[in-house]
Motif scaffolding. Structure first.
Motif, PDB file in Angstrom:
ATOM      1  N   LEU A   1       0.835  -1.203   0.000  1.00 53.28           N
ATOM      2  CA  LEU A   1       0.000   0.000   0.000  1.00 53.28           C
ATOM      3  C   LEU A   1       0.867   1.250   0.000  1.00 53.28           C
ATOM      4  O   LEU A   1       0.639   2.205  -0.750  1.00 53.28           O
ATOM      5  CB  LEU A   1      -0.897  -0.022   1.232  1.00 53.28           C
ATOM      6  CG  LEU A   1      -1.933   1.079   1.318  1.00 53.28           C
ATOM      7  CD1 LEU A   1      -2.989   0.853   0.271  1.00 53.28           C
ATOM      8  CD2 LEU A   1      -2.554   1.120   2.679  1.00 53.28           C
TER       9      LEU A   1
ATOM     10  N   SER B   1       0.903   4.094  -2.747  1.00 54.04           N
ATOM     11  CA  SER B   1       0.218   5.364  -2.497  1.00 54.04           C
ATOM     12  C   SER B   1       1.184   6.533  -2.401  1.00 54.04           C
ATOM     13  O   SER B   1       0.883   7.621  -2.892  1.00 54.04           O
ATOM     14  CB  SER B   1      -0.609   5.262  -1.223  1.00 54.04           C
ATOM     15  OG  SER B   1       0.238   5.101  -0.120  1.00 54.04           O
ATOM     16  N   SER B   2       2.360   6.307  -1.799  1.00 58.10           N
ATOM     17  CA  SER B   2       3.237   7.447  -1.562  1.00 58.10           C
ATOM     18  C   SER B   2       3.806   8.043  -2.859  1.00 58.10           C
ATOM     19  O   SER B   2       3.753   9.265  -3.045  1.00 58.10           O
ATOM     20  CB  SER B   2       4.334   7.018  -0.594  1.00 58.10           C
ATOM     21  OG  SER B   2       5.389   7.904  -0.645  1.00 58.10           O
TER      22      SER B   2
ATOM     23  N   THR C   1       2.418   7.880  -5.709  1.00 58.67           N
ATOM     24  CA  THR C   1       1.278   8.484  -6.387  1.00 58.67           C
ATOM     25  C   THR C   1       0.984   9.867  -5.831  1.00 58.67           C
ATOM     26  O   THR C   1       0.730  10.817  -6.586  1.00 58.67           O
ATOM     27  CB  THR C   1       0.047   7.597  -6.209  1.00 58.67           C
ATOM     28  OG1 THR C   1       0.395   6.270  -6.521  1.00 58.67           O
ATOM     29  CG2 THR C   1      -1.074   8.051  -7.090  1.00 58.67           C
ATOM     30  N   ALA C   2       1.051   9.977  -4.501  1.00 57.22           N
ATOM     31  CA  ALA C   2       0.797  11.282  -3.891  1.00 57.22           C
ATOM     32  C   ALA C   2       1.853  12.287  -4.346  1.00 57.22           C
ATOM     33  O   ALA C   2       1.533  13.429  -4.712  1.00 57.22           O
ATOM     34  CB  ALA C   2       0.799  11.153  -2.368  1.00 57.22           C
TER      35      ALA C   2
ATOM     36  N   VAL D   1      -4.066   4.210  -9.903  1.00 62.06           N
ATOM     37  CA  VAL D   1      -3.850   3.715  -8.537  1.00 62.06           C
ATOM     38  C   VAL D   1      -5.151   3.748  -7.750  1.00 62.06           C
ATOM     39  O   VAL D   1      -5.455   2.808  -6.997  1.00 62.06           O
ATOM     40  CB  VAL D   1      -2.744   4.541  -7.844  1.00 62.06           C
ATOM     41  CG1 VAL D   1      -2.674   4.194  -6.371  1.00 62.06           C
ATOM     42  CG2 VAL D   1      -1.418   4.265  -8.485  1.00 62.06           C
ATOM     43  N   VAL D   2      -5.956   4.804  -7.956  1.00 62.71           N
ATOM     44  CA  VAL D   2      -7.224   4.858  -7.226  1.00 62.71           C
ATOM     45  C   VAL D   2      -8.137   3.723  -7.672  1.00 62.71           C
ATOM     46  O   VAL D   2      -8.776   3.054  -6.860  1.00 62.71           O
ATOM     47  CB  VAL D   2      -7.896   6.224  -7.425  1.00 62.71           C
ATOM     48  CG1 VAL D   2      -9.320   6.190  -6.943  1.00 62.71           C
ATOM     49  CG2 VAL D   2      -7.130   7.280  -6.688  1.00 62.71           C
TER      50      VAL D   2
ATOM     51  N   LEU E   1      -6.929   0.604  -6.000  1.00 58.10           N
ATOM     52  CA  LEU E   1      -7.080   0.492  -4.548  1.00 58.10           C
ATOM     53  C   LEU E   1      -8.526   0.564  -4.085  1.00 58.10           C
ATOM     54  O   LEU E   1      -8.849   0.054  -3.015  1.00 58.10           O
ATOM     55  CB  LEU E   1      -6.283   1.596  -3.855  1.00 58.10           C
ATOM     56  CG  LEU E   1      -4.776   1.465  -3.873  1.00 58.10           C
ATOM     57  CD1 LEU E   1      -4.133   2.575  -3.091  1.00 58.10           C
ATOM     58  CD2 LEU E   1      -4.349   0.133  -3.299  1.00 58.10           C
TER      59      LEU E   1
END
Lengths: 113, 240, 80
Positions: free
Chosen positions: A77, A81-82, A84-85, B114-115, B118
């Motif tokens: 995760l 996510s990181s 992407t942010a 990615v969204v 997830l």
């Protein structure tokens, strides 16, 4: 058995130390780097490499089991996510017209803005 | 004269109040009733008496069911009021329908991917938190917040018009009152089955019913909370 | 050790609260406020209340920040 445990423990300590080191570097970068893009870069390094290696160390400490599975999920995760942010932040900044920083020597020759 | 009267009145009121405060048990003292009877009782008998292994769920939905019922009603009424105010302020400048998202930066492919990757996992987690609130940490409010966050993220990706089209306004209104409504339904069925509003089955053989009701209330609160928070976001984010 | 951790978190919490009040840039204030929520979430978890920690993380850091951001995008960014 004991030797294996000792090696695993040592690896855990080393990995956690690497993680802490990257967090430190990332924090220094956040404070010292000149513009938004490089600071975003530093912060994202913190999250991926720092937290990733700490989680890897914790996995080594736990051995096989439910907790390791959770840690793997957590790492996946985080690794998704990181970045992407970071990408979203940098892209939004670029699209709204924030110019990347140039060193003063470079900008002298060109249009100095 | 008037001032002297005021002071005298204040003193007269203050003395009984201070006396009452002095009579209160010391704050945090282990000798107060919550620590001597109530907590041990909840901790020991909670799972078998109230129908859930998670004692927090026992307390908020069963032992303190009335409190939670009133609280949920108040919270959801105020959230509905917020929605109404936002909707009312929007009426004046109605934008042409079907206009795509007008934000300055178009949605990035990476973020979108990615969204999309997830969001099923987030949805599974939210449903897990909702349905297993009686065993593991979590429950209706928590899963509602997670679902609302999921809806907000998805709205950012696919655009408000498309996301909002998934839940028509008529259904949304029903979903928004889901939490107080489930409480009301469970309470009234307790009234008919066990003779009291929000009464839970107490006997050994009927504990599954108590657990089922806790789950039903959890689902109601979760769906209602997610619906209300998402509607507030949708109503606010009119032109973004 | 556990106590030191608690005290550090609480000091950070107070620092965040003061920073939220002091920041003139509302967008920055929202970011600091979500940090506040995350620290609060850690404190709840450390005090043994995972239910509340979950709510704090989802509502405080997630949904509320999003609502604040939308509100800022509809009004102005700088405090007058």
């Amino acid at each position: 058995m004991n030797a294996v445990e000792a090696i695993l423990r040592a690896l855990t300590v080393i990995l956690c130390a690497i993680g802490a080191f990257y967090f430190f570097i990332g924090t220094v970068g956040m404070l010292r780097l000149p513009d938004f893009y490089s600071r975003t870069h530093a912060a994202t390094k913190c999250d991926t490499v720092g937290a990733g290696s700490i989680l890897l160390g914790l996995m080594l400490m736990q051995g096989f089991g439910a907790i390791t599975l959770k840690l793997i999920a957590l790492t996946a995760l985080l690794l998704l996510s990181s970045p992407t942010a970071g990408h979203a932040l940098a892209r939004a900044a670029f699209r709204t017209g924030l110019k990347p920083w140039r060193s003063p020597e470079h900008t002298e020759g060109e249009d100095a803005t | 004269m008037k001032r002297a009267l005021t002071v005298a009145l204040l003193v007269v009121v203050a003395i009984p109040l201070l006396y009452a405060v002095a009579q209160l048990p010391q704050h945090g003292s282990p000798m107060t009733p919550p620590y001597t009877h109530i907590s041990p009782r909840y901790l020991e008998k909670g799972p078998e008496e109230a129908g859930a292994e998670n004692i927090v769920t026992d307390v908020i939905l069963n032992y303190r069911g009335f409190d939670t019922n009133g609280e949920v009603t108040v919270i959801f009424t105020s959230l509905a009021a917020v929605c109404a105010v936002l909707l009312g302020s929007r009426k004046g400048d109605e934008r042409p329908a079907g206009e795509p998202s007008s934000s300055a930066v178009p949605v990035s492919d990476v973020v979108s991917f990615v969204v999309r990757l997830l969001s099923p996992l987030i949805a599974i987690f939210a449903v897990y938190v909702m349905l297993f609130g009686h065993i593991s940490p979590g429950g209706g409010f928590q899963s509602g917040a997670i679902l609302a966050a999921l809806v907000i993220v998805t709205t950012v990706i696919v655009g408000r018009k498309q996301a909002e089209a998934l839940v028509p306004v008529r259904i949304r209104r029903l979903l928004q009152v889901a939490a107080p409504l489930t409480f009301f339904v469970v309470g009234v069925s307790g009234l008919f089955l066990f003779g009291d509003y929000l009464a839970y089955p107490k006997t050994e053989g009927q504990m599954w019913l108590a657990t089922a009701w806790l789950i039903v209330i959890g689902i109601g609160i979760g769906v209602g909370g997610a619906a209300v928070l998402a509607s507030i976001f949708w109503t606010m984010g009119d032109d973004s | 050790m556990s106590r030191a951790f608690d005290i550090t978190l609480l000091l950070l919490l107070i620092a965040c609260a003061l920073a939220v009040i002091q920041t003139k840039d509302l967008l920055g204030a929202v970011v600091i406020f979500s940090t506040y929520s995350l620290i609060m979430c850690l404190i709840w978890q450390h005090r043994g209340a995972p239910d509340v920690a979950m709510t704090e993380a989802a509502v405080g850091a997630g949904v509320t920040s999003a609502l604040f951001l939308v509100a800022i995008s509809k009004t102005v960014r700088k405090e007058k």
